[in-house]
Design an enzyme around this catalytic site. Structure first.
Site, PDB file in Angstrom:
ATOM      1  N   GLN A 162       1.253  -6.030   5.977  1.00 14.98           N
ATOM      2  CA  GLN A 162       1.507  -5.787   4.205  1.00 14.98           C
ATOM      3  C   GLN A 162       2.922  -6.266   4.288  1.00 14.98           C
ATOM      4  O   GLN A 162       3.512  -6.999   5.152  1.00 14.98           O
ATOM      5  CB  GLN A 162       1.786  -4.201   4.264  1.00 14.98           C
ATOM      6  CG  GLN A 162       0.392  -3.358   4.479  1.00 14.98           C
ATOM      7  CD  GLN A 162       0.110  -2.017   4.170  1.00 14.98           C
ATOM      8  OE1 GLN A 162       1.135  -1.385   3.900  1.00 14.98           O
ATOM      9  NE2 GLN A 162      -1.131  -1.408   4.443  1.00 14.98           N
ATOM     10  N   GLU A 177     -12.515  -2.010   2.235  1.00 19.29           N
ATOM     11  CA  GLU A 177     -12.975  -1.753   3.458  1.00 19.29           C
ATOM     12  C   GLU A 177     -14.301  -0.420   3.511  1.00 19.29           C
ATOM     13  O   GLU A 177     -14.131   0.526   4.451  1.00 19.29           O
ATOM     14  CB  GLU A 177     -12.060  -1.285   4.666  1.00 19.29           C
ATOM     15  CG  GLU A 177     -11.181  -2.690   4.864  1.00 19.29           C
ATOM     16  CD  GLU A 177     -10.271  -2.231   6.336  1.00 19.29           C
ATOM     17  OE1 GLU A 177     -10.135  -1.038   6.452  1.00 19.29           O
ATOM     18  OE2 GLU A 177      -9.618  -3.116   6.435  1.00 19.29           O
ATOM     19  N   GLU A 236      -6.549  -8.937   3.668  1.00 15.48           N
ATOM     20  CA  GLU A 236      -5.536  -8.259   4.522  1.00 15.48           C
ATOM     21  C   GLU A 236      -6.030  -9.387   5.927  1.00 15.48           C
ATOM     22  O   GLU A 236      -7.012  -9.467   6.678  1.00 15.48           O
ATOM     23  CB  GLU A 236      -6.192  -6.775   4.802  1.00 15.48           C
ATOM     24  CG  GLU A 236      -5.944  -5.974   4.018  1.00 15.48           C
ATOM     25  CD  GLU A 236      -6.074  -4.491   4.344  1.00 15.48           C
ATOM     26  OE1 GLU A 236      -5.758  -4.046   5.492  1.00 15.48           O
ATOM     27  OE2 GLU A 236      -6.503  -3.834   3.585  1.00 15.48           O
ATOM     28  N   GLU A 251       0.632  -1.116  -0.034  1.00 20.46           N
ATOM     29  CA  GLU A 251       0.006   0.134  -0.130  1.00 20.46           C
ATOM     30  C   GLU A 251       0.701   1.186   0.009  1.00 20.46           C
ATOM     31  O   GLU A 251       1.975   1.225   0.684  1.00 20.46           O
ATOM     32  CB  GLU A 251      -0.895   0.139   1.356  1.00 20.46           C
ATOM     33  CG  GLU A 251      -1.733   1.141   1.228  1.00 20.46           C
ATOM     34  CD  GLU A 251      -2.864   1.078   2.413  1.00 20.46           C
ATOM     35  OE1 GLU A 251      -2.996   0.200   3.121  1.00 20.46           O
ATOM     36  OE2 GLU A 251      -3.534   2.146   2.442  1.00 20.46           O
TER      37      GLU A 251
HETATM   38  O1  AHR Z   1      -3.091  -2.347   6.341  1.00 23.82           O
HETATM   39  C1  AHR Z   1      -3.242  -1.245   7.190  1.00 23.82           C
HETATM   40  C2  AHR Z   1      -4.637  -0.721   7.067  1.00 23.82           C
HETATM   41  O2  AHR Z   1      -5.551  -1.651   7.454  1.00 23.82           O
HETATM   42  C3  AHR Z   1      -5.218  -0.641   5.378  1.00 23.82           C
HETATM   43  O3  AHR Z   1      -4.862   0.450   4.852  1.00 23.82           O
HETATM   44  C4  AHR Z   1      -6.703  -0.750   5.657  1.00 23.82           C
HETATM   45  O4  AHR Z   1      -7.570  -1.385   4.745  1.00 23.82           O
HETATM   46  C5  AHR Z   1      -6.760  -1.605   6.763  1.00 23.82           C
HETATM   47  O5  AHR Z   1      -7.546  -1.068   7.898  1.00 23.82           O
END
Ligand code: AHR
Length: 495
Positions: free
Chosen positions: A349, A173, A292, A27
């Site tokens: 991530q 989300e 995620e 991200e």
């Molecule tokens: O991974 C960090 C954040 O967590 C992402 O941007 C979001 O999609 C989630 O809430």
């Protein structure tokens, strides 16, 4: 000493391991992109500014699929800002993280990076501040050969062949009030159905992921999925689920047993998808994208509103412990256990942001503790998933009551049998494996991650402090407290 007993049989089959289970996520947030995967001034950078030291670790991690460019970031992102001559790209205020975005790294740079990493891209479209037209145009830019404005623009940007991106997320989300442009389930469901319809008109071969809940704890969990799928069932292939486990939110034993929660959330989402299937009288089954997931010390997060605007701030760079690594290994066991319907997983991530790989700007890259169970599961979990019959001593948790202290799953690929197991309790437990159904077996490696101090982390100064132990596998092994294991065996040919 109480023992755990595990029996396996080749006919205890759950499903086939989809390689996309071992995905990750890049991200535009903090230092994931800038000084993470991309740092033109770094000594290891290639001609495109990609950090080759990080690329090497990404390949070692075995990441198969990478979601991009967000996350919350995507919900106010204009993909057009990140393509074309770098000197012409605008510097923007990113509303999700209140950071400055130079756009020096964009779609085509990401695609070059993904090619180097050997990973399939999973692209997200902005359904927060934008809509149907921009989403369809992005598919056109990426996937059409030529002869349309967007495809020809890509060619003008020096990318002659289409990127041919198969996997697309319809926003991120959208149930979360923190999301720029969050929506009700009805609003989002309708928009996602329309965007998906238009995107598949551009390229009917793409696969689509509808946003499920941001967490199993969301007040709308379940109802959100039902409504969204009622709108999108015919367009989408997957419903997503996000879930993070905070070591500091509940009692420690509950954190160690986090996979119990993941099992429940996955099963609840699939049951909801099947409820909609029955209601709509469809035959297709929706699969799950856990796009995620991870351990995240979320209670330490400083909300964007409480920070100043910064350029490439160090956000949520959590240092992971041995316990965190065991939990990650257990979450992967839970994912494999649902391999019949859970097709995509993206650990969130990849670099610096709650990540298996950390870097210093201008300095080294190193493996966090959680790197090891991920890399080994991605390497060894192949073929068919087998669900063991397992009895284990119980441990008590504040959140789930009594749960088995040992959890396990296995995979069988030709003659290669691998058992993945964790001891999530605080006492050593002997594990006895009954593998007689496979005939004669040759023991292989026994990889283990544990430490007498489960709070130990790896750091730039001590990058190898926590690493894997290697011994020979057997049919009786001792699982130390808070430990992760992969036990390999080769089935001997019958003469
Ligand atoms: O991974 C960090 C954040 O967590 C992402 O941007 C979001 O999609 C989630 O809430």
């Amino acid at each position: 000493m109480a023992v755990a007993r595990l029996t396996l049989d080749p006919s205890f089959s759950v499903g086939t391991v989809d390689p996309r289970l071992f995905g990750s996520f890049v991200e535009h947030m903090g230092r994931c992109v800038y000084t993470g995967v991309f740092e033109p001034d770094h000594p290891s950078a290639d001609a495109d500014g990609l950090r080759t030291d990080v690329l090497e670790l990404v390949r070692e991690l075995g990441v198969t699929t990478v979601r991009y460019p967000g996350g919350n970031f995507v919900s106010a992102y204009r993909w057009e800002d990140g393509v074309g001559p770098v000197g012409d790209r605008p510097r923007r205020l990113d509303l999700a993280w209140r950071s400055l975005e130079s756009n020096a790294f964009g779609l085509n740079e990401f695609m070059r990076w993904a090619g180097q990493a050997g990973a399939e891209p999973m692209m997200a479209v902005n359904l927060g501040t934008r809509g149907v037209a921009e989403a369809a145009e992005l598919v056109e830019y990426c996937n059409l050969a030529d002869g349309t404005a967007a495809a020809d623009l890509r060619r003008k940007h020096g990318v002659a062949r289409p990127h041919d991106i198969r996997l697309w997320c319809l926003g991120n989300e959208m149930d979360g009030p923190w999301q720029i442009g969050s929506r009700t389930a009805h609003e989002y469901g309708r928009l996602a159905a329309q965007a998906g319809h238009a995107m598949k008109r551009v390229d009917p071969t793409i696969e689509l992921v509808a946003c499920g809940s941001s967490d199993g704890d969301m007040p709308t969990f379940g109802a959100w999925e039902a409504t969204v799928l009622e709108h999108t069932y015919d367009q989408v292939d997957y419903i997503s689920l996000h879930t993070y486990y905070d070591p500091e939110r509940y009692d420690e034993a509950s954190f160690r047993a986090s996979a119990v929660d993941l099992d429940g959330s996955v099963e609840a989402v699939l049951a909801t998808a099947d409820h909609v299937r029955a209601k709509l009288r469809r035959t297709k089954r929706i699969r799950l994208a856990l796009d995620e997931w991870n351990v995240w010390y979320k209670s330490r997060l400083v909300e964007p509103e409480d920070r100043g605007i910064e350029d490439t701030p160090a956000l949520i760079e959590d240092d992971f412990t041995v316990t965190d690594a065991m939990v990650v290994g257990n979450l992967l066991i839970s994912m494999l256990r649902h391999a019949d319907r859970l097709a995509i997983g993206c650990q969130a991530q990849l670099v610096n942001i709650i990540a298996p790989i950390r870097t210093l700007a201008g300095g080294p890259a190193w493996r966090q503790t959680i790197f090891h169970p991920f890399a080994q599961t991605a390497r060894l979990a192949r073929g068919t998933v087998l669900r063991p019959a397992l009895t284990a001593p119980a441990m008590s948790t504040g959140r789930f009551g009594e749960v088995p202290a040992v959890d396990a799953v296995a995979t069988l690929d030709g003659s290669a049998l691998t058992v993945f197991a964790v001891n999530r309790g605080t006492e050593p437990i002997p594990l006895q494996l009954d593998l007689r159904a496979f005939g004669p077996l040759r023991p292989g490696e026994h990889l283990a991650l544990h430490n007498s101090d489960p709070r130990l982390t790896n750091t730039a100064a001590h990058p190898e402090r926590v690493t894997l132990g290697v011994s020979r596998s057997a049919t009786e092994v001792l699982l130390p407290p808070v430990s992760w294991h992969a036990l390999s065996y080769t089935i001997e040919e019958k003469s």
